[in-house]
Design a protein around this motif. Structure first.
Motif, PDB file in Angstrom:
ATOM      1  N   ASP A 156       7.631   0.297   8.479  1.00  0.00           N
ATOM      2  CA  ASP A 156       7.006   1.609   8.307  1.00  0.00           C
ATOM      3  C   ASP A 156       5.714   1.461   7.505  1.00  0.00           C
ATOM      4  O   ASP A 156       5.716   1.500   6.273  1.00  0.00           O
TER       5      ASP A 156
ATOM      6  N   TRP B 107      -3.193   2.224   5.727  1.00  0.00           N
ATOM      7  CA  TRP B 107      -2.607   1.893   4.419  1.00  0.00           C
ATOM      8  C   TRP B 107      -2.915   0.445   4.050  1.00  0.00           C
ATOM      9  O   TRP B 107      -3.357   0.139   2.936  1.00  0.00           O
TER      10      TRP B 107
ATOM     11  N   ARG C 121      -5.220  -0.621   0.874  1.00  0.00           N
ATOM     12  CA  ARG C 121      -4.581  -1.220  -0.316  1.00  0.00           C
ATOM     13  C   ARG C 121      -4.813  -2.716  -0.455  1.00  0.00           C
ATOM     14  O   ARG C 121      -4.603  -3.284  -1.519  1.00  0.00           O
TER      15      ARG C 121
ATOM     16  N   CYS D 280       0.205 -20.417  -4.781  1.00  0.00           N
ATOM     17  CA  CYS D 280      -1.180 -20.019  -4.456  1.00  0.00           C
ATOM     18  C   CYS D 280      -2.214 -20.636  -5.393  1.00  0.00           C
ATOM     19  O   CYS D 280      -3.409 -20.573  -5.133  1.00  0.00           O
TER      20      CYS D 280
ATOM     21  N   GLY E 100       6.709  -4.541   1.794  1.00  0.00           N
ATOM     22  CA  GLY E 100       6.012  -4.884   0.547  1.00  0.00           C
ATOM     23  C   GLY E 100       5.392  -6.276   0.592  1.00  0.00           C
ATOM     24  O   GLY E 100       4.521  -6.596  -0.219  1.00  0.00           O
TER      25      GLY E 100
ATOM     26  N   LEU F 150       1.054  -8.925   4.019  1.00  0.00           N
ATOM     27  CA  LEU F 150       0.068  -9.686   3.240  1.00  0.00           C
ATOM     28  C   LEU F 150      -0.276 -11.075   3.777  1.00  0.00           C
ATOM     29  O   LEU F 150      -1.412 -11.519   3.669  1.00  0.00           O
TER      30      LEU F 150
ATOM     31  N   LEU G  22       7.788 -13.449  -8.200  1.00  0.00           N
ATOM     32  CA  LEU G  22       7.496 -13.907  -6.833  1.00  0.00           C
ATOM     33  C   LEU G  22       8.380 -15.125  -6.547  1.00  0.00           C
ATOM     34  O   LEU G  22       8.152 -16.203  -7.094  1.00  0.00           O
TER      35      LEU G  22
ATOM     36  N   MET H 212       8.815 -10.185  -3.803  1.00  0.00           N
ATOM     37  CA  MET H 212       7.738 -10.035  -4.787  1.00  0.00           C
ATOM     38  C   MET H 212       7.759  -8.660  -5.439  1.00  0.00           C
ATOM     39  O   MET H 212       7.994  -7.652  -4.772  1.00  0.00           O
TER      40      MET H 212
ATOM     41  N   GLY I 189       5.214  -6.599  -6.345  1.00  0.00           N
ATOM     42  CA  GLY I 189       3.777  -6.534  -6.041  1.00  0.00           C
ATOM     43  C   GLY I 189       2.939  -6.043  -7.200  1.00  0.00           C
ATOM     44  O   GLY I 189       1.894  -6.625  -7.515  1.00  0.00           O
TER      45      GLY I 189
ATOM     46  N   VAL J 136       2.632  -8.691  -9.957  1.00  0.00           N
ATOM     47  CA  VAL J 136       1.714  -9.784  -9.599  1.00  0.00           C
ATOM     48  C   VAL J 136       0.269  -9.286  -9.649  1.00  0.00           C
ATOM     49  O   VAL J 136      -0.635  -9.988 -10.116  1.00  0.00           O
ATOM     50  N   PHE J 137       0.074  -8.074  -9.193  1.00  0.00           N
ATOM     51  CA  PHE J 137      -1.265  -7.482  -9.210  1.00  0.00           C
ATOM     52  C   PHE J 137      -1.810  -7.426 -10.652  1.00  0.00           C
ATOM     53  O   PHE J 137      -2.915  -7.883 -10.930  1.00  0.00           O
TER      54      PHE J 137
ATOM     55  N   HIS K  87      -8.786 -17.237  -4.809  1.00  0.00           N
ATOM     56  CA  HIS K  87      -7.641 -17.116  -3.897  1.00  0.00           C
ATOM     57  C   HIS K  87      -7.684 -15.733  -3.234  1.00  0.00           C
ATOM     58  O   HIS K  87      -7.868 -14.713  -3.904  1.00  0.00           O
TER      59      HIS K  87
ATOM     60  N   ARG L 102      -8.627  -5.695  -3.516  1.00  0.00           N
ATOM     61  CA  ARG L 102      -8.689  -4.947  -4.781  1.00  0.00           C
ATOM     62  C   ARG L 102      -8.563  -5.871  -5.988  1.00  0.00           C
ATOM     63  O   ARG L 102      -9.115  -5.593  -7.053  1.00  0.00           O
ATOM     64  N   ILE L 103      -7.823  -6.971  -5.820  1.00  0.00           N
ATOM     65  CA  ILE L 103      -7.721  -7.942  -6.934  1.00  0.00           C
ATOM     66  C   ILE L 103      -9.084  -8.608  -7.147  1.00  0.00           C
ATOM     67  O   ILE L 103      -9.566  -8.730  -8.278  1.00  0.00           O
TER      68      ILE L 103
ATOM     69  N   PHE M 266      -4.233 -18.117  -8.342  1.00  0.00           N
ATOM     70  CA  PHE M 266      -3.136 -17.521  -9.108  1.00  0.00           C
ATOM     71  C   PHE M 266      -1.968 -17.291  -8.163  1.00  0.00           C
ATOM     72  O   PHE M 266      -2.158 -17.152  -6.959  1.00  0.00           O
ATOM     73  N   GLY M 267      -0.751 -17.272  -8.715  1.00  0.00           N
ATOM     74  CA  GLY M 267       0.381 -16.969  -7.844  1.00  0.00           C
ATOM     75  C   GLY M 267       1.711 -17.309  -8.486  1.00  0.00           C
ATOM     76  O   GLY M 267       1.845 -17.302  -9.719  1.00  0.00           O
TER      77      GLY M 267
HETATM   78  O1  UT7 Z   1      -0.758 -14.908  -3.783  1.00  0.00           O
HETATM   79  C1  UT7 Z   1      -0.337 -13.970  -4.721  1.00  0.00           C
HETATM   80  C2  UT7 Z   1       0.646 -13.104  -4.025  1.00  0.00           C
HETATM   81  N1  UT7 Z   1       0.734 -11.734  -4.241  1.00  0.00           N
HETATM   82  C3  UT7 Z   1      -0.224 -10.813  -4.466  1.00  0.00           C
HETATM   83  O2  UT7 Z   1      -1.348 -11.041  -4.708  1.00  0.00           O
HETATM   84  C4  UT7 Z   1       0.235  -9.376  -4.383  1.00  0.00           C
HETATM   85  C5  UT7 Z   1      -0.320  -8.483  -5.453  1.00  0.00           C
HETATM   86  N2  UT7 Z   1       0.073  -7.116  -5.217  1.00  0.00           N
HETATM   87  C6  UT7 Z   1      -0.481  -6.344  -4.236  1.00  0.00           C
HETATM   88  O3  UT7 Z   1      -1.340  -6.803  -3.511  1.00  0.00           O
HETATM   89  C7  UT7 Z   1      -0.065  -4.915  -4.138  1.00  0.00           C
HETATM   90  O4  UT7 Z   1       0.831  -4.600  -5.198  1.00  0.00           O
HETATM   91  C8  UT7 Z   1       0.622  -4.543  -2.778  1.00  0.00           C
HETATM   92  C9  UT7 Z   1      -0.422  -4.584  -1.661  1.00  0.00           C
HETATM   93  C10 UT7 Z   1       1.757  -5.480  -2.467  1.00  0.00           C
HETATM   94  C11 UT7 Z   1       1.161  -3.117  -2.855  1.00  0.00           C
HETATM   95  O5  UT7 Z   1       0.103  -2.220  -3.149  1.00  0.00           O
HETATM   96  P1  UT7 Z   1       0.256  -1.165  -4.318  1.00  0.00           P
HETATM   97  O6  UT7 Z   1      -0.980  -0.387  -4.356  1.00  0.00           O
HETATM   98  O7  UT7 Z   1       0.657  -1.899  -5.575  1.00  0.00           O
HETATM   99  O8  UT7 Z   1       1.428  -0.258  -3.783  1.00  0.00           O
HETATM  100  P2  UT7 Z   1       2.774   0.152  -4.517  1.00  0.00           P
HETATM  101  O9  UT7 Z   1       3.773  -0.947  -4.484  1.00  0.00           O
HETATM  102  O10 UT7 Z   1       2.425   0.778  -5.850  1.00  0.00           O
HETATM  103  O11 UT7 Z   1       3.302   1.326  -3.593  1.00  0.00           O
HETATM  104  C12 UT7 Z   1       2.588   2.578  -3.489  1.00  0.00           C
HETATM  105  C13 UT7 Z   1       3.274   3.425  -2.437  1.00  0.00           C
HETATM  106  C14 UT7 Z   1       4.805   3.497  -2.615  1.00  0.00           C
HETATM  107  O12 UT7 Z   1       5.196   4.800  -2.160  1.00  0.00           O
HETATM  108  P3  UT7 Z   1       5.492   5.970  -3.198  1.00  0.00           P
HETATM  109  O13 UT7 Z   1       6.588   5.460  -4.080  1.00  0.00           O
HETATM  110  O14 UT7 Z   1       4.208   6.199  -3.925  1.00  0.00           O
HETATM  111  O15 UT7 Z   1       5.886   7.107  -2.303  1.00  0.00           O
HETATM  112  C15 UT7 Z   1       5.328   2.466  -1.671  1.00  0.00           C
HETATM  113  O16 UT7 Z   1       6.635   2.753  -1.233  1.00  0.00           O
HETATM  114  O17 UT7 Z   1       3.070   2.842  -1.141  1.00  0.00           O
HETATM  115  C16 UT7 Z   1       4.349   2.570  -0.523  1.00  0.00           C
HETATM  116  N3  UT7 Z   1       4.205   1.330   0.227  1.00  0.00           N
HETATM  117  C17 UT7 Z   1       3.759   1.296   1.487  1.00  0.00           C
HETATM  118  N4  UT7 Z   1       3.379   2.248   2.335  1.00  0.00           N
HETATM  119  C18 UT7 Z   1       2.948   1.883   3.542  1.00  0.00           C
HETATM  120  C19 UT7 Z   1       4.449   0.050  -0.198  1.00  0.00           C
HETATM  121  N5  UT7 Z   1       4.161  -0.810   0.792  1.00  0.00           N
HETATM  122  C20 UT7 Z   1       3.729  -0.070   1.835  1.00  0.00           C
HETATM  123  C21 UT7 Z   1       3.282  -0.406   3.129  1.00  0.00           C
HETATM  124  N6  UT7 Z   1       2.904   0.618   3.953  1.00  0.00           N
HETATM  125  N7  UT7 Z   1       3.220  -1.664   3.566  1.00  0.00           N
END
Ligand code: UT7
Length: 334
Positions: free
Chosen positions: A27, A32, A36, A111, A151, A155, A196, A222, A224, A227-228, A259, A264-265, A319-320
């Protein structure tokens, strides 16, 4: 001894999955994901393996450097997703390329892996132990991705990048920053590793194959947001630390090759450092997060596009998982 990158290469699988394809699995939506993360599509193996991609990226890097496989003394593959545990991916690359004089091993620092592999090779070269190293980051993250978890599955992508490093024979006097060998900055914090994770399938814990395939802990999991937050704080700190340590001013850096995890990072890191975003090249729109392959893939693209000029200073920053993070200064002397 001083050492420098003298060639780069990469391999990207041709099969792609765009955000609309992902939205058919979980979903989510293209809107989105792009908003994001900045990611539009990712390339996924379709017949290729972590090892075959590593070998092809390595072959292209050697061609780019004009160096024969026999000249390579060290092959280092950074990966968390090799299709083989034994032999190591680096030995398989050696076999594929005919680099019969090289010593070969793999390294897992997620990473941050390419930055740490680069530092490891530099330490061998600047210590006079080896003269030529092939450093590769190769990942098939699609094999570790939980395609039911929105989640994470939005990515990641697959691919490989490589760099050839060669000692130039001159002696760096005194402070390592002189002569092109810079002291790197790297950190690990295992205490925060839970942010992670991915269990090995060899930790089968008495589960049947089918149960294991359905158990989410055997795929990447993760937090998320954690990590962010970690990335936007730790990466600017590491970059500031590495510049200070080597007495290099931020203005002297032509590009910050970070990396590629999330646009946004990258934007947040640039803002915290007060550096224009133009100095932070990005290609995550096309490839997503390819873990330890992301930095060498980006470096290779920049090299082949002619964006890198002799004398430029670059910062590589990763980073990771671990958690781990680090930054290294590279002087482009190709
Ligand atoms: O190599 C290093 C590895 N990892 C990373 O670098 C990841 C770092 N983190 C991120 O990039 C971000 O945290 C994510 C892209 C994973 C998530 O973005 P976010 O802005 O932190 O979203 P969030 O987890 O705060 O979720 C915001 C909303 C939530 O809904 P509610 O509770 O506000 O209603 C989530 O349920 O977005 C929802 N959501 C999604 N909606 C649509 C979470 N994932 C998704 C999705 N599609 N894929």
């Amino acid at each position: 001894m001083t050492a420098t990158i003298c060639g780069t290469g990469s391999f990207i699988p041709s099969y792609t999955m765009d955000n609309h394809d992902i939205a058919r699995l979980v979903d989510t939506s293209d809107e989105w994901i792009q908003e994001r993360t900045g990611i539009a599509r990712r390339h996924i193996i379709h017949g290729e393996t972590t090892i075959s991609m590593a070998a092809e990226a390595g072959r292209r890097a050697l061609e780019n450097a004009g160096i024969s496989a026999e000249e390579v003394d060290l092959i280092l593959v950074s990966t968390i997703s090799s299709n083989l545990l034994l032999p190591c991916a680096a030995c398989e690359v050696q076999k594929e390329l005919g680099a019969k004089n090289a010593v070969c091993f793999d390294l897992n620092a997620a990473c941050t892996g390419f930055v740490i592999a680069y530092n490891t090779a530099m330490a061998y070269l600047s210590g006079g132990i080896y003269r030529t190293a092939l450093v590769i980051g190769s990942e098939s993250l699609s094999n570790l991705t939980n395609w039911k978890d929105r989640g994470t599955c939005i990515l990641f992508g697959d691919g490989a990048g490589a760099a050839v490093l060669q000692a130039d024979g001159s002696v760096a006097e005194g402070f390592m920053g002189q002569g092109g060998n810079y002291i790197p900055v790297t950190h690990s914090d295992g205490g925060r590793g839970g942010a992670l994770t991915c269990k090995s399938r060899h930790d089968f814990n008495g589960l049947t194959d089918e149960k294991q395939w359905n158990d989410a802990s055997y795929y990447m999991q993760m937090d998320g947001q954690a990590v962010f937050k970690f990335a936007v704080k730790s990466v600017p700190e590491a970059i500031t630390e590495v510049l200070k340590l080597n007495q290099v001013n931020a203005e002297e850096i032509s590009f910050y090759v970070m990396h590629q995890a999330n646009r946004r990072i990258v934007e947040a890191v640039a803002k915290r450092l007060g550096v224009p975003l133009e100095k932070f090249p990005m290609n995550l729109f096309e490839y997503g997060n390819t873990s330890s392959a992301s930095i060498p893939i980006l470096l290779d693209e920049m090299n082949r596009e002619g964006r890198l000029v002799k004398g430029q200073k670059l910062v590589l920053a990763g980073f990771g998982a671990g958690l781990s993070w680090g930054a290294s200064i590279v002087e482009w002397r190709r």
